[in-house]
Design an enzyme around this catalytic site. Structure first.
Site, mmCIF file in Angstrom:
data_model
loop_
_atom_site.group_PDB
_atom_site.id
_atom_site.type_symbol
_atom_site.label_atom_id
_atom_site.label_comp_id
_atom_site.label_asym_id
_atom_site.label_seq_id
_atom_site.Cartn_x
_atom_site.Cartn_y
_atom_site.Cartn_z
ATOM 1 N N ASP A 1 0.793 -1.234 0.000
ATOM 2 C CA ASP A 1 0.000 0.000 0.000
ATOM 3 C C ASP A 1 0.827 1.287 0.000
ATOM 4 O OD1 ASP A 1 1.035 -0.307 2.518
ATOM 5 O OD2 ASP A 1 -0.868 -0.250 3.597
ATOM 6 N N HIS A 2 2.064 1.225 0.517
ATOM 7 C CA HIS A 2 2.794 2.477 0.731
ATOM 8 C C HIS A 2 3.542 2.988 -0.494
ATOM 9 C CE1 HIS A 2 1.836 2.200 4.914
ATOM 10 N NE2 HIS A 2 2.628 3.201 5.227
ATOM 11 N N ARG B 1 13.609 1.404 14.659
ATOM 12 C CA ARG B 1 14.045 1.182 13.277
ATOM 13 C C ARG B 1 15.193 0.199 13.333
ATOM 14 N NH1 ARG B 1 14.824 6.767 10.738
ATOM 15 N NH2 ARG B 1 12.610 6.903 11.191
ATOM 16 N N ASP C 1 3.669 -0.878 11.336
ATOM 17 C CA ASP C 1 3.168 0.422 10.910
ATOM 18 C C ASP C 1 2.540 1.105 12.115
ATOM 19 O OD1 ASP C 1 2.415 2.013 8.246
ATOM 20 O OD2 ASP C 1 0.845 2.265 9.758
ATOM 21 N N ARG D 1 -2.323 12.284 10.010
ATOM 22 C CA ARG D 1 -1.145 13.116 10.295
ATOM 23 C C ARG D 1 -1.129 14.332 9.382
ATOM 24 N NH1 ARG D 1 3.208 8.454 11.865
ATOM 25 N NH2 ARG D 1 2.292 8.288 13.934
ATOM 26 N N SER E 1 11.536 6.333 16.575
ATOM 27 C CA SER E 1 10.814 5.143 16.122
ATOM 28 C C SER E 1 11.750 3.936 16.077
ATOM 29 C CB SER E 1 10.199 5.392 14.755
ATOM 30 O OG SER E 1 11.196 5.741 13.847
HETATM 31 S S1 SF4 Z 1 -1.700 6.544 7.958
HETATM 32 FE FE1 SF4 Z 1 -0.117 5.203 7.175
HETATM 33 S S2 SF4 Z 1 -1.161 3.298 6.640
HETATM 34 FE FE2 SF4 Z 1 -2.716 4.883 6.837
HETATM 35 S S3 SF4 Z 1 -3.051 5.625 4.783
HETATM 36 FE FE3 SF4 Z 1 -1.585 6.956 5.782
HETATM 37 S S4 SF4 Z 1 0.421 6.131 5.250
HETATM 38 FE FE4 SF4 Z 1 -1.105 4.558 4.803
#
Ligand code: SF4
Length: 753
Positions: A95-96, A645, A160, A448, A643
């Protein structure tokens, strides 16, 4: 297809027994969080009353979920464990890496081309080791997990930070680094500091324009981005029970923005409805059988202040829609105060883009409510003033909302449907004109909104709100529009009002999908070849680290004495380097390039003791490695915070650093170093940090009798012929000392496997 009913039956058989054992040792009523944690203690962890915020406890999670960017190193490491299959059900989600530019189809096919080698690797390694693989376009990890894998009372780790989304279905779901995922897949327990508990009591009921998103926007305003650190947030009360499961997921998802370890809701009728709606009525039936264990004890919820470390109460009936931002998710504005804030702060009032969807807000309920506003815009002859994009969270949601006509409605409003992927949420947005760095405003239903996150432009003022508010403001094209009170002028010059959004929690015709994008692993993967091209610059198979040579380490060079803050980002920077996260050799070229050298206050400039010249940290270390000389890194307080890592621990190990000696460690990084077979040491006397000189040659003595609780000795031989001998503490237990001796924790598993 995608869930493991036998595993869940086993968990549910154990849960009451383990909770009963916990009751005896804790001796008081239990919160839901405690019940699930105690039900998942690893075999070796004694059932005792753990101290919140201080006890480190080993757990055994039920599942692992990985997104494509972080899965690469986790799985490269897992391949070294010597197992034929993962020890717990695990999945990978692509997805990323999909960049949003034109629209779903074109963007997806471009991503498949550009990331082919990564996808081929992930698909083949998943196929080989029994891991479920969700192809690019299948959806965003957290939405796919909620629809297929999350279950009440379960415990999951995911690579994640928004893994807590699954808390909406009553699961303790925690974001971790790849090394932790690797351990759990390899059958090792997983360590967590026993969390503090924050209780959020929800009373009343949402109505009108207010959505579940507004609960977490309000909570973020109360607790701020740090207020949940080290805590699990447990929601309860009649208000909690009134929320849809996906609405609860939204709240838990964005709990990451207050720093919470995770967030959780108890099992209730809404959870059962969602489980049934997503084809899992058998799990709902099983959960009904142990329902009392899937929520907190009544005494806890009657007097929460006796059982939680902090309690917050929110009345949903009085809650206003919120808009949070810009640049931080905890700057919370009730909609009635937002317009004034925009004017007073001089934020660009013109709204350029509204973006809905993402893992946070792309449920059927979200899309249907947003679509009801889009339909009004069409009916009332309003022309949307802002650009508007929709990111479905999964192919199942996309297919269903397309079938039910919502995507057509967005289309009529001028909306663009993006691929079922992270896209703009993670900066994978080829936003046209962003390079001009103009001041502008966008609003999203994501989680975010830090500067540069969406489009790389530091002057993009990014705000966060519910999909409903995002849609209304995108129609208005104006941040100062309050849809609860204001009117808009339509194309015929009339003043019109947007009515309250309406939607459905679940589709009346049920969910549908033609191809969900899932690839089941081979039953026997022994003949499956993992695909990694030897010429790849993005992927590299790992070699095992060498075992300890059985003698003290002598004649080490000082690579760097780092001064001040040295986070995992200073040790292994992100940004452009993320491209190499599956290639240890290439990504090691970022090792410690952000750390400040105490001798010249410069970054990425250290003395090469072989030549006397100053050079970049990775290049200098490579010179030592080529000469067969080990080195040490010296650091300040809280070394390795940030984080989790694994690259920050793997890179120094790979390049031949033998020990990290610091005033103090961030615990997770210390453990990561131990796992990679490094020596993680602390000054017994922090003032000894000052004794080290730039040209020192260093010995680490006492390794042949390395034992728990017994300090090692470090000798600094100075250039003038003198030396200083100091004590270095460590926190290795016997098992971790074996990791050091074997060369890494994985080497040890491999030996045992
Ligand atoms: S918060 Fe993270 S997992 Fe969710 S859509 Fe955004 S990048 Fe993708």
């Amino acid at each position: 297809m995608a869930f493991d009913i036998e595993m869940i039956k086993e968990v549910y058989a154990q849960t009451p027994v383990r909770i009963a054992a916990a009751r005896k040792v804790v001796g008081k009523p239990l919160t839901l969080t405690e019940k699930i944690l105690y039900a998942h203690l690893s075999e070796g962890a004694a059932s005792q009353a753990f101290k919140r915020g201080t006890s480190y406890v080993d757990f055994q999670p039920d599942r692992v979920a990985m997104q494509d960017a972080t899965a690469q190193m986790a799985l490269l490491q897992f391949m070294q464990a010597g197992r034929s299959q993962v020890a717990v059900p695990s999945t990978v989600h692509c997805d990323h890496l999909i960049q949003a530019e034109i629209g779903a189809d074109k963007d997806l096919s471009k991503a498949k081309d550009k990331n082919k080698e990564v996808y081929d690797f992930l698909a083949s390694v998943s196929n080989k080791y029994g891991i479920g693989f969700w192809k690019p376009g299948a959806g965003i990890i957290h939405q796919v997990v909620l629809e297929n894998y999350a279950f009440p009372g379960g415990m999951m780790i995911g690579t994640d930070s928004h893994t807590p989304n699954a808390g909406g279905l009553g699961m303790i779901a925690i974001g971790v680094g790849g090394a932790d995922a690797c351990d759990v897949m390899a059958g090792l327990p997983w360590e967590l500091k026993f969390p503090k508990l924050i209780g959020v009591k929800l009373t009343g009921k949402l109505s009108g324009w207010t959505a579940a998103k507004d609960v977490i926007l309000k909570v973020a305003g109360i607790l701020t981005v740090k207020g949940g650190t080290g805590a699990i947030v447990e929601y309860f009360g009649e208000g909690a029970r009134s929320l849809s499961a996906t609405g609860k997921g939204t709240i838990c998802n964005m709990g990451a923005e207050i720093g919470a370890t995770t967030s959780i809701f108890g099992y209730d009728e809404k959870s059962a409805a969602y489980l049934s709606g997503t084809g899992r009525s058998d799990i709902a039936e099983l959960a009904n059988g142990i329902a009392e264990h899937l929520t907190g004890d009544p005494e806890v919820y009657a007097q929460p202040e006796l059982y939680f470390d902090q309690v917050i109460e929110i009345n949903l009936s009085e809650l206003e829609p919120h808009v949070n931002g810009p640049f931080t998710p905890d700057l919370a504005w009730p909609i009635s105060k937002f317009a004034a804030a925009v004017r007073e702060n001089g934020w660009p009032a013109k709204l350029d883009v509204g973006l809905i969807g993402s893992c946070t807000n792309s449920s059927y309920e979200d899309i249907s409510r947003a679509a009801s506003l889009a339909q009004q815009a069409v009916d009332k002859k309003l022309v949307a003033k802002s650009e508007y994009t929709i990111t479905p969270g999964s192919e199942q949601v996309r297919f269903t909302v397309a079938r039910d006509g919502f995507l057509d409605t967005f289309d009529k409003m001028g909306g663009v449907v993006l691929a079922n992927a992270c896209g703009p949420c993670i900066g994978q947005w080829a936003r046209h004109g962003a390079e001009k760095q103009e001041r502008n405003s966008i609003i999203t239903s994501f989680n975010r909104n830090f500067a540069k996150r969406a489009d790389g432009n530091p002057n993009t003022h990014s705000f966060v709100a519910s999909p409903e508010i995002v849609t209304a403001l995108a129609i208005a094209g104006d941040l100062t529009f309050n849809p609860l009170t204001d009117t808009l002028t339509n194309s015929e010059g009339n003043q019109v009002r947007l009515e309250e959004p309406r939607g459905l929690e679940l589709p009346t015709k049920g969910f549908a999908v033609e191809d969900a994008g899932y690839q089941a692993p081979a039953a026997d993967g022994s003949a499956v070849q993992v695909l990694v091209a030897p010429t790849s610059d993005r992927l590299q198979l790992l070699d095992s680290f060498a075992a300890w040579e059985g003698v003290d380490l002598k004649g080490l060079k000082l690579l760097i004495k780092a001064k001040g803050k040295c986070t995992t980002d200073h040790i292994s920077m992100a940004g452009p380097w993320l491209k190499y996260r599956g290639h240890l050799d290439n990504i090691s070229n970022n090792m410690l390039i952000g750390a400040v050298n105490a001798y010249n206050d410069a970054t990425n400039s250290v003395k090469n003791q072989l030549t006397g010249a100053y050079g970049e940290v990775p290049a200098t270390q490579r010179a030592y490695k080529a000469a067969g000389i080990g080195s040490i890194v010296v650091g300040d307080e809280n070394y390795g915070e940030g984080s989790s890592r694994e690259h920050a621990a793997m890179e120094p190990r790979f390049l031949g650093v033998r020990a990290i000696l610091v005033k103090s460690f961030a615990r997770i990084h210390e453990t990561n170093l131990k796992k990679q077979g490094m020596l993680a040491l602390t000054f017994a006397n922090p003032a000894d940090y000052d004794l080290i000189q730039e040209n020192d040659v260093i010995d680490i003595v006492g390794l042949t009798s390395f034992a728990p609780g017994k300090p090692l000795e470090v000798v600094f031989h100075h250039a003038d012929g003198t030396h200083d001998k100091i004590a270095a503490n460590h926190t290795y237990n016997q098992g971790q000392i074996e990791w050091f001796k074997a060369g890494s924790a994985l080497n040890l598993i491999e030996v045992k496997a």
